[in-house]
Design an enzyme around this catalytic site. Sequence first.
Site: not given
Length: 159
Positions: A75-77, A113-114, A128
Amino acid sequence: MSQLTHINSTGEAHMVDVSAKAETSREARAEAFVGMKPETLAMIIEGRHHKGDVFATARIAGIQAAKRTWELIPLCHPLLLTKVEVQLEAQTKYNRVRIESCCRLTGKTGVEMEALTAASVAALTIYDMCKAVQKDMVIGPVRLLEKIGGKLGHFKVEQ
């Protein structure tokens, strides 16, 4: 309390329609931490890791992740980012790496969010690259530090 913007009147998840919103300048900053043994941190700082420059790799991974957030988070643009910066700092006093990300754009939706994705993926990349040396590293906390622009205006975490 605000309504959940990604849930419609029948309780279904949907992508928010931002077509009627005005484009404004927006910025967000986030941070993440990776805790580790002093020996692991020293190896990173001294550039002795056999896989190469851990910070450079984590920085690039964070930048790439910010650009692809819309593919990772439902749902992120998709956004036209104008700035993504990822800074890494070895904090020897606390045996950890601090990651801070900053994302900026002029658009119809925020970049929180980014910024969070950039910091998180940079932290995952450190894990990692170093897991062969130490498997019990700890990632966290991850949090939004600041959000500028948009309908809700300015948010800044209290120190």
